[in-house]
Motif scaffolding. Structure first.
Motif, mmCIF file in Angstrom:
data_model
loop_
_atom_site.group_PDB
_atom_site.id
_atom_site.type_symbol
_atom_site.label_atom_id
_atom_site.label_comp_id
_atom_site.label_asym_id
_atom_site.label_seq_id
_atom_site.Cartn_x
_atom_site.Cartn_y
_atom_site.Cartn_z
ATOM 1 N N TYR A 245 -0.128 5.529 -6.811
ATOM 2 C CA TYR A 245 0.495 4.258 -7.481
ATOM 3 C C TYR A 245 1.066 4.511 -9.089
ATOM 4 O O TYR A 245 1.778 3.829 -9.574
ATOM 5 C CB TYR A 245 -0.427 3.031 -7.534
ATOM 6 N N PHE B 241 -6.746 17.434 7.715
ATOM 7 C CA PHE B 241 -6.789 16.569 6.559
ATOM 8 C C PHE B 241 -6.997 17.239 5.204
ATOM 9 O O PHE B 241 -7.649 17.715 4.694
ATOM 10 C CB PHE B 241 -7.652 15.372 6.817
ATOM 11 N N PHE C 188 -0.340 14.355 5.588
ATOM 12 C CA PHE C 188 -1.612 14.742 5.057
ATOM 13 C C PHE C 188 -2.452 15.654 5.919
ATOM 14 O O PHE C 188 -3.632 15.595 5.645
ATOM 15 C CB PHE C 188 -2.338 13.319 4.503
ATOM 16 N N ILE D 193 -8.310 1.107 2.180
ATOM 17 C CA ILE D 193 -7.712 2.365 1.222
ATOM 18 C C ILE D 193 -7.419 1.592 0.095
ATOM 19 O O ILE D 193 -7.052 0.245 -0.057
ATOM 20 C CB ILE D 193 -6.623 3.163 1.730
ATOM 21 N N ARG E 258 -12.305 -4.568 -1.583
ATOM 22 C CA ARG E 258 -11.550 -3.882 -2.567
ATOM 23 C C ARG E 258 -10.880 -5.244 -3.554
ATOM 24 O O ARG E 258 -11.173 -6.325 -3.023
ATOM 25 C CB ARG E 258 -10.438 -3.212 -2.007
ATOM 26 N N LEU F 277 0.925 -1.195 -0.047
ATOM 27 C CA LEU F 277 0.085 -0.126 0.069
ATOM 28 C C LEU F 277 0.941 1.348 0.014
ATOM 29 O O LEU F 277 1.713 1.351 0.839
ATOM 30 C CB LEU F 277 -1.249 0.099 1.339
ATOM 31 N N GLU G 82 -13.370 4.597 1.902
ATOM 32 C CA GLU G 82 -12.862 4.357 3.480
ATOM 33 C C GLU G 82 -14.133 4.901 4.290
ATOM 34 O O GLU G 82 -14.523 5.973 4.247
ATOM 35 C CB GLU G 82 -11.760 5.764 3.365
ATOM 36 N N ARG H 50 0.271 5.499 0.208
ATOM 37 C CA ARG H 50 -0.743 6.594 0.770
ATOM 38 C C ARG H 50 -0.473 7.823 -0.277
ATOM 39 O O ARG H 50 -1.484 8.746 -0.235
ATOM 40 C CB ARG H 50 -1.042 6.749 2.011
ATOM 41 N N TYR I 197 -10.225 -1.025 7.588
ATOM 42 C CA TYR I 197 -10.491 0.503 7.275
ATOM 43 C C TYR I 197 -9.884 0.311 5.714
ATOM 44 O O TYR I 197 -8.513 0.139 5.572
ATOM 45 C CB TYR I 197 -9.939 1.187 7.882
ATOM 46 N N GLN J 59 -12.711 10.718 7.952
ATOM 47 C CA GLN J 59 -11.705 9.808 6.984
ATOM 48 C C GLN J 59 -10.389 9.801 7.808
ATOM 49 O O GLN J 59 -9.987 10.932 8.312
ATOM 50 C CB GLN J 59 -11.317 10.402 5.600
ATOM 51 N N GLU J 60 -9.599 8.631 7.737
ATOM 52 C CA GLU J 60 -8.356 8.445 8.523
ATOM 53 C C GLU J 60 -7.401 8.903 7.542
ATOM 54 O O GLU J 60 -7.481 8.247 6.403
ATOM 55 C CB GLU J 60 -8.454 7.069 8.997
ATOM 56 N N GLN J 61 -6.402 9.612 7.967
ATOM 57 C CA GLN J 61 -5.018 10.099 6.967
ATOM 58 C C GLN J 61 -4.399 8.690 6.522
ATOM 59 O O GLN J 61 -3.977 8.784 5.411
ATOM 60 C CB GLN J 61 -4.459 10.899 7.718
ATOM 61 N N LEU J 62 -4.060 7.803 7.171
ATOM 62 C CA LEU J 62 -3.554 6.611 7.104
ATOM 63 C C LEU J 62 -2.243 6.927 6.484
ATOM 64 O O LEU J 62 -1.930 5.987 5.564
ATOM 65 C CB LEU J 62 -4.339 5.698 6.277
#
Lengths: 155, 288, 749
Positions: A142, C348, C235, C673, B191, A136, C654, A138, C671, C177-180
């Motif tokens: 990609y 965020f 973020f 993404i 997903r 992954l 998300e 963030r 969660y 929403q979680e920045q992750l």
């Protein structure tokens, strides 16, 4: 409390022996016992791939491997990808084509890409997406990671 | 990392026989540890209750795939990558290959094993519905001997299964009778990769003159265990493949499965999608 | 020196370190005698702390235990209002609120110990929804649960309704929403009462942390030192939160007399740290038959969680962006940030704008449908142009051409042809997929709002060494967006030196001045301009001293530096922020020039919808934006692609599952993404209308890409299946519910 075990394996071409509790994550042995901090923890649940290493020719999530299972294994971490003189084509491509932004997913991503190119010298975009599906990111969305892998193949 | 690592044992017996001896000597004390892709997640969240494990990862006896006239036999330590690399499985048991390719990502596929997946007994597992649809049988081995049982019926309730605490799941075999069958596998996840399924259908059908000669319908994530929908199979067997059969299938399935609301999805969604997938299978079987 | 680095795709300055695993993030660092630290948190959403007990078979005397009583200075996180405690003392106001801290050298034992601490809480009734907060079901903050409110009032909305031929209302919602960021929050502290406090950490704003620690420890500024380590994504999630974790690590270190490392695991980071503010927006729009906007009344509310943190500023940005790139003579925006008993929400990417823009761009499509215009025609009749004023009465002083952007975006995405083709494809029904295409048009203001930049008084320093190396000294952090590279290119261009001659100093409050936080899309546009000024100051100093003449070569520059330093000593300059002329903002009336510059965009999303599984998928995405100047095309495209991917996540993947104010799905397995298998091809295109006050003409772009995807995708879904959705995240379960309800209109029988 159990006793520690002695476990021997090869990391980046060097024979190594550690004393560790059998259930210790390989990730922690690499980072703490061997000071190979290039392999990262992103989730501790095998979802993000930031901890990817190569064991006996296959990519695995090192956060899910108990060190006791690596006796006699041949392990490659991000520190072992470049050779003495030059970066791997994948690494150079990531630099040249924006494959890395914050860089935390990059070691795992590079290893997954290196593994792919070992198995398939001319992957399609679909092959690349599949090979990297467990890593992954963030930051990049990609796109430039895919482009970096494609460019690395062209070399 | 919340697990108390020093509090766990992971011993490595040098052979299958030695592993079985350990299980026999101290029944219930030891559990097998294969690829770790489920157990380590529990360890890391501080939820791995059991403390003593036998490391079976390196037992080569459990990693073979062998082919006879009647069966393909897969060792319990066959990984998802091993499944996808086998041409006979692609040819005759494509749903198993598809399930393997949709489990986690490559790093998980290199370590996750069919045996581990079966005894972890998640109702959301991806490969077990395919195994059920292919009438898989599993071999359970103790130091006193081994037995084969149908995989169908192995799971008796949520995380309950027909295995003694001195037994190890050693092999899985698939009868080679899938010629002239139509295979339909669809996993609906959150997903496209690295996803736990919300609904998963593995179905195999054989038709004759547009009639359903025989079929197998297996679902994941719609009950406390992965299930064969035998009532729906019975209702559909022998039916003409037409719209009324599809309606009958939907109806029967609605009464046969018991999906729930959970953190990932809802009962209504699962039910609706399960019936949609069944209808799609039947429509595609019809035009196959 | 003929090379002009601005506009060129220079490779990332720290790229080599990152691809070889040599970049050092906070968890890669270690100190002798270091202890590990963890936080023990409230199990309840609201209540009075009755008792804390330490159970189990744990050698408690080996542990460092810190509670609120151990705090040397003030027990609050200095930010806007000082209402958030570092450690809860008598009451808790949200689940997972920090109550006490533990440290020990053994990580495993530490976790065992954490499990054995019991915090007994006498519950008070909590509230978890915007409605309960607005209705004052319980008063949980201040006198009325309202952190902040704004009113934007342009023209006379009440009188304008009579001019409208159509009045359309709509209500829209966005979730948390979680920045992750893939690197969890972490800090290492060394603290001694006699010496002061040093903290290393993953962060966006070293001086925010510095300011907070000064208050926490009641120490003079020079005794607090904050150093940013390589940061694995932020973020906004590492804008204000690091002040809290840094303080915690430091409190433990202060008591222990040893270094303390505190790194969150993923479950803790997700459950306890800030998320995007959930929102609810109500639109009432009056338009004439001719499709002209005459009145917009917008009610915008965001859920700030239990403490104020940055809610007033998120509210501000959301408010100012709520009426979009359209001209309307009468606009009223009423906005509020309210308290609930969830962990505080925070920064965020987009910071309120994605929320209000989502509502607006869905409302625009709705109004178009009601009055019988296409979505694009309705917008064309209302796009703002140079010389016209926004909702806050800011005059647009650049030649913005939204019609052209729309035309170009349509061309790039083959919008009209696809729209037509999809009608046929959907009717033929050969597969279970339905296809649709939709767009959103928007703008995003860069830099701090109004007088914010003046208030920040940002400073950037520059120093030249004797061999001509240029050190840029700024508090702006590299968090993946390219700060190091962009600053190098700007400095290199200004001085006519190779990019390799420029070094960006690691943000360390002992070494760099306060150039403000790394937020608000200001790093290139505002701080980059100061970098340019600061290094030009070096050049001017050299020329002024006679050690350099105009038209110098790189070798001559080096020689000049060497001479200057030998003669006069250190060669250092600094540049302080100067506001551009004619920027006037009225904080009382919430009116005037909100931002120095807006970037303008049109995003187009193509989606498929699966009738079997009710899953919507983005198949193609075009992102076109006008950004002033593209300093580095690879980095700029990377920002847009990454932002669009996060926005696709925000829209379709998300979903924060709340249970009694706590995130129940706080694991990456639940969660969701997007993975590499989920993201569509994202095609990015830029236009450049240079902004006079940005370096090379650049405007800010970091947050812009977060604004457009959600409404474009929902507009596309409506195009595909004829059903309108008004909330994100839009999960298949919600899609199914609405589509299969008897009331749902279908566009095919």
């Amino acid at each position: 409390m159990t006793d520690k075990s002695t476990i021997s394996f090869t990391v980046n071409g060097e024979s190594t022996t550690v004393d560790a509790f059998a259930m210790t994550r390989l990730l922690d042995v690499l980072r703490e016992d061997l000071q190979l901090t290039g392999t990262k923890e992103g989730c501790g649940e095998g979802e993000c791939g930031a901890c990817t290493v190569i064991i006996d020719g296959q990519i695995v999530n090192s956060c899910l491997v108990p060190v006791a299972q690596t006796n006699g294994a041949v392990i490659t971490t991000i520190e072992g990808v470049a050779n003495e003189e030059r970066l791997h084509d994948v690494q150079q491509a990531f630099i040249d084509h924006g494959g890395a932004q914050c860089g935390i997913c990059t070691p795992g991503m590079v290893l997954a890409a290196v593994d792919l190119l070992k198995r398939n010298k001319q992957p399609t975009e679909s092959d690349i997406r599949t090979a990297l599906a467990g890593n992954l990111c963030r930051c990049t969305g990609y796109m430039k990671i895919f482009e970096s892998v494609v460019r690395a193949c062209q070399k | 990392m919340r697990g108390n690592v020093p509090g766990y044992q992971l011993v490595t017996p040098s052979s299958l026989a030695k592993a079985l001896d350990v299980l026999a000597d101290q029944p219930g004390v030891w559990k097998p540890f294969a690829g770790g892709t489920d157990l380590m997640v529990l360890l890391e969240s501080g939820n791995l209750r059991h403390r003593n494990y036998i490391n079976i990862w390196n037992l080569k006896e459990l990693r073979q795939i062998s082919v006879s006239n009647d069966y393909v036999v897969l060792g319990a330590l066959t990984t998802y990558t091993d499944v996808q690399s086998n041409p006979i499985l692609h040819q005759e048991f494509p749903m198993l290959c598809q399930a393997a390719s949709e489990t986690g990502g490559l790093a998980i596929q290199n370590r996750g094993t069919l045996g581990g997946n079966i005894v972890n007994a998640s109702p959301a597992a991806d490969s077990p519905p395919a195994l059920l649809a292919y009438d898989a049988e599993i071999e359970l081995t103790a130091s006193t001997g081994s037995r084969w049982i149908p995989y169908h019926g192995f799971h008796t309730g949520y995380k309950q299964m027909q295995i003694r605490n001195d037994e190890l799941l050693t092999n899985i075999r698939l009868p080679r009778k899938t010629n002239h069958c139509y295979h339909y596998y669809r996993k609906v996840g959150t997903r496209k990769a690295q996803a736990i399924s919300k609904v998963c259908l593995a179905a195999v059908g054989q038709k004759k003159n547009n009639q359903i000669a025989d079929l197998r319908i297996a679902f994941g994530s719609v009950a406390p265990i992965v299930i064969r929908c035998t009532k729906t199979e019975d209702a559909l067997r022998g039916q003409q493949l037409d719209q009324s059969a599809i309606r009958l299938g939907r109806q029967s399935l609605t009464n046969e499965i018991t999906p729930i609301d959970d953190i990932r999805s809802t009962a209504t969604y699962r039910l609706r999608v399960a019936t949609n997938l069944l209808a799609d299978f039947l429509e595609k079987l019809q035009s196959h | 020196m003929t090379n002009h680095p601005i506009g060129k795709p220079f490779p990332r300055k720290e790229g080599r370190k990152k691809v070889t695993g040599q970049a050092l993030y906070v968890d890669d660092l270690s100190f002798p005698d270091m202890l590990h630290g963890v936080t023990v948190r409230s199990p309840a959403a609201r209540g009075k702390i009755k008792n804390i007990s330490f159970g189990g078979d744990v050698p408690w005397d080996e542990f460092i235990v810190v509670t609120a009583k151990d705090i040397p200075g003030a027990n609050h996180v200095a930010l806007i209002l000082d209402d958030q405690p570092y450690l809860a003392d008598a009451v808790v106001n949200h689940p997972e609120e920090p109550v006490l801290l533990l440290a020990h050298e053994n990580k495993y034992l530490l976790e065992e110990a954490r499990r054995q601490v019991r915090i007994a809480i006498e519950p008070l009734p909590p509230i978890f929804s915007i409605d309960d907060s607005l209705n004052k079901k319980e008063i949980i903050w201040g006198e009325d649960n309202v952190f902040k409110k704004f009113l934007v009032d342009k023209g006379n909305v009440d009188e304008a309704w009579s001019q409208a031929d159509f009045i359309v209302e709509g209500e829209y919602q966005t979730g948390a929403q979680e920045q992750l960021y893939i690197e969890n929050n972490g800090a290492i502290a060394i603290a001694k009462p006699s010496e002061g406090v040093t903290v290393w950490g993953s962060m966006q704003c070293p001086y925010y942390v510095h300011k907070a620690l000064v208050k926490l420890f009641a120490l003079p500024e020079h005794q607090i030192r904050v150093i940013q380590t390589e940061t694995g994504g932020g973020f906004g999630g590492k804008e204000e939160y690091p002040s809290l974790i840094a303080g915690h690590a430091a409190l433990l270190a202060w008591k222990a007399g040893k270094p303390v490392k505190m790194i969150y695991d993923r479950a803790e980071d997700m459950v306890a740290t800030t998320k995007r503010h959930p929102s609810r927006t109500h639109h009432k729009t009056g338009v004439t038959k001719a499709g002209k906007l005459v009145a917009m009344e917008i009610d915008f509310v965001i859920d700030g969680g239990a403490y104020c943190t940055l809610s007033p500023v998120v509210l501000s940005r959301g408010t100012i962006h709520a009426a979009g790139p359209y001209v309307c003579p009468n606009v009223r925006i009423n906005s509020k940030a309210v308290a609930t008993n969830c962990p505080p929400h925070g920064a965020f990417r987009g910071f309120g704008a994605p929320q209000s823009i989502f509502a607006l761009e869905r409302q625009m499509d709705k109004v178009a449908k009601v009055i019988g215009l296409t979505p694009e025609e309705f917008r064309r009749r209302n796009f703002i142009r140079e010389g016209q004023t926004t909702a806050t009465s800011q005059m647009v002083r650049e030649p913005v051409d939204m019609n052209h952007l729309l035309d170009r975006a349509f061309e790039l995405s083959d919008y009209h042809a696809k729209r037509e083709r999809f009608v046929n494809k959907n009717q033929n029904g050969e597969t279970s997929l339905r296809h649709g295409i939709g767009f959103a048009s928007f703008m995003h203001g860069a830099g701090f709002t109004g007088s914010g930049e003046v208030y920040l008084q940002s400073v950037v320093g520059a120093e030249a060494t004797a061999d001509g190396m240029i050190h840029v000294l700024a508090a702006s952090t590299e968090i993946g967006q390219g700060t190091n590279t962009i600053f190098s290119q700007i400095a290199s261009e200004a001085l006519g030196l190779d990019v390799d001659m420029i070094e960006i100093e690691q943000p360390d409050t002992n070494k760099v001045p306060n150039s403000g936080p790394t937020v608000a899309s200001r790093t290139s546009m505002v701080v980059g301009k100061l970098v340019e000024s600061a290094v030009l100051g070096l050049k001017q100093t050299l020329i002024g001293s006679g050690t350099l003449s105009d038209g110098y070569s790189q070798a001559e520059f080096k020689k000049g530096c060497s001479e200057y330093i030998a003669k006069f000593g250190p060669l250092k300059t600094s540049a302080t922020y100067q506001p551009p002329p004619n920027v006037h903002w009225d904080d009382e009336k919430y009116q005037g020039d909100a931002y120095g510059a807006f970037a303008w965009a049109v995003y187009v999303a193509e989606v498929s919808f699966d009738e079997l599984t009710y899953e919507a998928r983005v198949e193609n995405f075009v992102a076109l934006q006008e950004v002033g100047r593209v300093i580095n095309p690879v980095l700029a495209a990377g920002q847009i692609e990454g932002g669009v991917a996060q926005a696709i996540g925000f829209t379709l993947f998300e979903n924060v599952v709340w249970k009694d104010g706590r995130m129940a799905n706080n694991q990456m397995t639940n969660y969701i993404i997007p993975t590499p298998a989920d993201i569509p091809p994202i095609k990015v295109f830029f236009e450049e209308t240079p902004y006079a006050y940005g370096p090379g003409g650049a405007k800010g772009i970091g947050e812009l890409p977060m604004d457009g995807a959600a409404p474009a995708i929902l507009n596309a879904i409506e195009n595909a299946i004829g059903v309108s959705f008004t909330c994100v995240p839009l999960m298949p379960e919600l899609l199914m519910e609405k589509i299969t309800s008897p009331a749902a209109p279908r566009h095919d029988a």
